[in-house]
Scaffold this active site. Structure first.
Site, PDB file in Angstrom:
ATOM      1  N   HIS A   1      -7.693  -4.861  -0.561  1.00 23.75           N
ATOM      2  CA  HIS A   1      -6.575  -5.101   0.119  1.00 23.75           C
ATOM      3  C   HIS A   1      -6.165  -4.926   1.004  1.00 23.75           C
ATOM      4  O   HIS A   1      -5.178  -4.799   1.046  1.00 23.75           O
ATOM      5  CB  HIS A   1      -7.551  -3.385  -0.181  1.00 23.75           C
ATOM      6  CG  HIS A   1      -5.238  -2.121  -0.170  1.00 23.75           C
ATOM      7  ND1 HIS A   1      -4.724  -2.278  -0.951  1.00 23.75           N
ATOM      8  CD2 HIS A   1      -4.950  -1.743   0.718  1.00 23.75           C
ATOM      9  CE1 HIS A   1      -3.288  -1.340  -0.588  1.00 23.75           C
ATOM     10  NE2 HIS A   1      -4.268  -0.909   1.058  1.00 23.75           N
ATOM     11  N   ASP A   2      -6.851  -5.456   2.040  1.00 25.05           N
ATOM     12  CA  ASP A   2      -5.791  -6.129   3.687  1.00 25.05           C
ATOM     13  C   ASP A   2      -5.200  -7.314   3.280  1.00 25.05           C
ATOM     14  O   ASP A   2      -4.175  -7.764   3.935  1.00 25.05           O
ATOM     15  CB  ASP A   2      -6.532  -6.090   3.893  1.00 25.05           C
ATOM     16  CG  ASP A   2      -6.902  -4.246   5.170  1.00 25.05           C
ATOM     17  OD1 ASP A   2      -6.216  -3.855   5.030  1.00 25.05           O
ATOM     18  OD2 ASP A   2      -7.353  -4.687   6.640  1.00 25.05           O
TER      19      ASP A   2
ATOM     20  N   SER B   1       0.442  -0.848   0.381  1.00 32.49           N
ATOM     21  CA  SER B   1       0.214  -0.115   0.023  1.00 32.49           C
ATOM     22  C   SER B   1       0.773   1.283  -0.053  1.00 32.49           C
ATOM     23  O   SER B   1       1.918   1.636  -0.851  1.00 32.49           O
ATOM     24  CB  SER B   1      -0.991  -0.281   0.695  1.00 32.49           C
ATOM     25  OG  SER B   1      -1.991   0.832   0.648  1.00 32.49           O
TER      26      SER B   1
ATOM     27  N   ASP C   1      -8.474  -6.573  -4.788  1.00 39.75           N
ATOM     28  CA  ASP C   1      -7.982  -5.273  -4.335  1.00 39.75           C
ATOM     29  C   ASP C   1      -8.682  -4.178  -5.390  1.00 39.75           C
ATOM     30  O   ASP C   1      -8.694  -4.448  -6.159  1.00 39.75           O
ATOM     31  CB  ASP C   1      -6.420  -5.527  -4.778  1.00 39.75           C
ATOM     32  CG  ASP C   1      -6.062  -3.785  -3.932  1.00 39.75           C
ATOM     33  OD1 ASP C   1      -5.911  -2.840  -3.211  1.00 39.75           O
ATOM     34  OD2 ASP C   1      -4.518  -3.519  -3.203  1.00 39.75           O
TER      35      ASP C   1
ATOM     36  N   ARG D   1     -11.494   6.904   9.534  1.00 44.97           N
ATOM     37  CA  ARG D   1     -11.330   5.332   9.652  1.00 44.97           C
ATOM     38  C   ARG D   1     -11.616   4.066   9.163  1.00 44.97           C
ATOM     39  O   ARG D   1     -11.758   3.660   8.351  1.00 44.97           O
ATOM     40  CB  ARG D   1     -10.255   4.995  11.134  1.00 44.97           C
ATOM     41  CG  ARG D   1     -10.508   3.509  11.637  1.00 44.97           C
ATOM     42  CD  ARG D   1      -8.677   3.530  10.075  1.00 44.97           C
ATOM     43  NE  ARG D   1      -8.475   2.301  11.233  1.00 44.97           N
ATOM     44  CZ  ARG D   1      -7.333   1.120  10.004  1.00 44.97           C
ATOM     45  NH1 ARG D   1      -6.472   1.827   9.552  1.00 44.97           N
ATOM     46  NH2 ARG D   1      -6.814   0.315  10.470  1.00 44.97           N
TER      47      ARG D   1
END
Lengths: 445, 202
Positions: free
Chosen positions: A409-410, A198, A376, A268
């Site tokens: 993405h994680d 990232s 992602d 967040r």
């Protein structure tokens, strides 16, 4: 763009498992973050290992920032030839505690599953360095640092005015300059590899572009050579959420003993959705509702309080996100969040080369391994492919793998065996080509 | 490593830069690096093979011959290798052009559709031939551009390529003895292997 609590561990779903925060004494938690925030104790400040550079750094904006402190951790042993160093760059909300329990939250380091003895980034073979980025809030110079630290006397953060929003704008390249100073400080002339996902991947690319002779191998993961309009848009929503918080106080929230906890938590929560995927959310939460609240058949029972039944924690996914938000504000500084998201927005490796992403890599001798994840959508494979094609145009030695995963993405922080094998194999290959000693551990295919 | 890959490796000068299109499990680039000191890299379409290759420390990119060659610089490699893939690409002529733009030499292997068994089966049964080499039915085959050795030579003439070396091999990669006669090679060779350069090249 991760944090230790971003992973889908079952404990993270339980609202009573809360992080102790990283709230310095001059910042008290705001009262009345009522809807979904619980009041928490202010933890004691933690001392981080730091390297201090009195002459500081000249930033891309022209400002000379001095002194500069870079907080860092190392794992493994530097070889006698000083040729086995691997720099790991962390993502937006990460820090230097990648392979040990976090001193503030007590949670395992964010890449414990990747870095350690016998792990894909093997600390029995490699000397692993990880530092908090410039502009961060875990010990490196950032918006929470005192603006004019008194030299030669005991630091006193109560008396020193923090930078706050006056902290100069930093870029990804500025972060890399700080890491470069650290690496030289550690007596290392060439890094065997620079690795990161990232925003960490953006730093990897800046390393290869800015200090090509110091990077033998580079592994940019789930990243892109530029920040897309969509990603800038997401960051802008995050920032506006912080600005809209009454406790924001124009960025000088410490003066009122407050933090913009609601705004930062909303930022967040929104950002966290972008780190996941629809499949992952469906698999983990579906449309399940929380017990003792309401039932799908009676979404608006008259007997219940209107506000609770309409806006309480009804769905499990809401509960999860609220927990992500509330635990995040306990360890992260809002001004750091603003500074770092802006740094990502500036990222465009083609900007100084008429939009040609091959330009920064002309003549590079670095071995690259670009990795993306199929689900992602924040840093999609298409953007990795733009990078790979640019590296091909620059005649770079490049490997490129898209890992099949539904975790979004994680995924780069989670259990993906093909990903592990790729990281391990590429680093072993790089070590072999760099002429490092024989492997002490067996490389499994 | 397959025998025909060994024949390809023999065509390659040690210490050169090699791009292997359709690198599969990476056996050839691994061999070229370890025994010939080549800077050998791969392109592979199958993601499982790519992951396995990279996990063995080999520089392999996920991509394909039709869409990714245009991103490589002129003269970036000494040799560009295309193994048993020419018949499956969308635009074989364009792929050959790209190969000889990127590399000084192109090494191409392909299954020969002129083999006697195929000719006989088509003649006697009137159906699309099915052999050990051509073993998928017409509606499922990825081989959309089959050609014979003579077809390929005709294309090389048309495009002005110089044939530095060629041979016909059987499926196991053993050299066929019909080297002298293209007609015989086209009849008895199951696989063909060519080393090409541009016309103005020595």
């Amino acid at each position: 763009m991760w944090n230790a609590d971003s992973q889908f561990s079952d404990s993270s779903l339980s609202p009573d498992v809360l992080d102790p925060g990283d709230i310095r004494p001059y910042v008290a938690l705001a009262q009345g973050v009522s809807v979904f925030m619980d009041q928490t104790d202010i933890p004691a400040p933690v001392e981080h290992d730091r390297a201090v550079f009195p002459d500081g750094l000249t930033l891309d904006c022209g400002t000379v920032l001095a002194p500069v402190e870079i907080a860092y951790r190392t794992y493994g042993t530097l070889s006698a030839n000083r040729d086995n160093a691997v720099l790991v760059c962390h993502a937006l909300t990460g820090d230097q505690y990648l392979a040990e329990p976090h001193p503030l939250t007590g949670r395992p380091g964010w890449w414990t599953r990747m870095v350690g003895p016998g792990k894909p980034i093997d600390t029995d073979r490699f000397f692993v360095i990880c530092s908090n980025v410039l502009g961060g809030c875990m010990g490196s110079t950032g918006p929470r640092s005192p603006r004019s630290p008194a030299s030669g006397k005991q630091r006193n953060t109560d008396a020193d005015e923090p930078w706050g929003t006056d902290f100069p704008p930093v870029t990804i390249r500025d972060m890399v300059r700080g890491q470069h100073a650290l690496v030289r400080h550690l007596g290392i002339g060439r890094l065997l590899a620079v690795v990161g996902g990232s925003m960490g991947g953006m730093q990897v690319l800046e390393w290869a572009a800015t200090y090509p002779e110091m990077v033998f191998a580079a592994m940019p993961i789930a990243t892109a050579p530029f920040h897309s309009a969509q990603n800038i848009a997401f960051n802008e929503v995050s920032r506006q959420a912080i600005f809209a918080d009454p406790d924001w106080h124009g960025g000088r929230y410490w003066e009122d003993g407050a933090i913009p906890a609601r705004g930062l938590a909303v930022a967040r929560m929104m950002a966290h959705i972008t780190y996941l995927s629809e499949e992952a959310l469906t698999r983990k939460f579906g449309r399940r509702v929380r017990r003792e609240k309401t039932t799908p058949a009676t979404p608006c029972t008259v007997s219940e309080s209107q506000s609770l039944s309409l806006f309480g924690e009804i769905f499990e996914v809401e509960s999860y996100l609220r927990h992500q938000g509330s635990s995040f504000v306990r360890r992260f500084d809002a001004n750091s969040y603003l500074t770092i998201t802006r740094a990502m927005d500036w990222m465009d490796l083609g900007a100084e080369h008429d939009g040609d992403y091959a330009g920064p890599f002309a003549g590079t001798q670095t071995r690259f391994c670009v990795i993306s994840f199929s689900s992602d959508w924040l840093f999609p494979t298409s953007q990795s492919r733009i990078l790979v094609r640019a590296l091909n145009r620059a005649a770079a030695n490049v490997s490129f793998v898209e890992i099949e995963s539904d975790k979004g993405h994680d995924a780069f922080l989670l259990d993906e065996p093909d990903f592990d094998r790729t990281v391990r194999g590429f680093l072993s290959g790089a070590a072999e080509h760099a002429g490092l000693g024989q492997t002490r551990t067996t490389v499994s295919g | 490593m397959r025998l025909d890959q060994r024949l390809i490796a023999e065509m390659i000068t040690p210490g050169t830069r090699v791009l292997d299109i359709g690198s599969g499990d990476g056996a050839l680039i691994d061999y070229l690096f370890r025994t010939r000191g080549c800077d050998a890299r791969g392109i592979e379409l199958d993601m499982g093979e790519v992951t396995r290759s990279v996990a063995h420390g080999l520089p392999v990119v996920h991509g394909d011959a039709d869409h990714d060659l245009e991103h490589y610089p002129d003269g970036g490699f000494d040799y560009v290798v295309l193994q048993r893939t020419l018949q499956a690409v969308e635009r074989p002529r364009e792929v050959l052009r790209q190969m000889l733009r990127i590399g000084r030499y192109a090494i191409v292997s392909f299954p020969n559709f002129g083999h006697w068994e195929l000719r006989l089966k088509l003649l006697t049964t009137g159906r699309m031939p099915n052999t050990a080499v051509w073993n998928t039915p017409w509606y499922a085959t990825p081989n959309i551009h089959p050609c014979t050795i003579r077809d390929f030579l005709a294309l090389c003439r048309e495009e002005g390529y110089r044939v530095h070396d060629w041979m016909a091999v059987d499926e196991d990669g053993e050299r066929a003895p019909w080297r002298r006669s293209i007609r015989l090679a086209n009849l008895f060779g199951e696989q063909a292997l060519f080393l090409l350069g541009k016309a103005d090249q020595r």
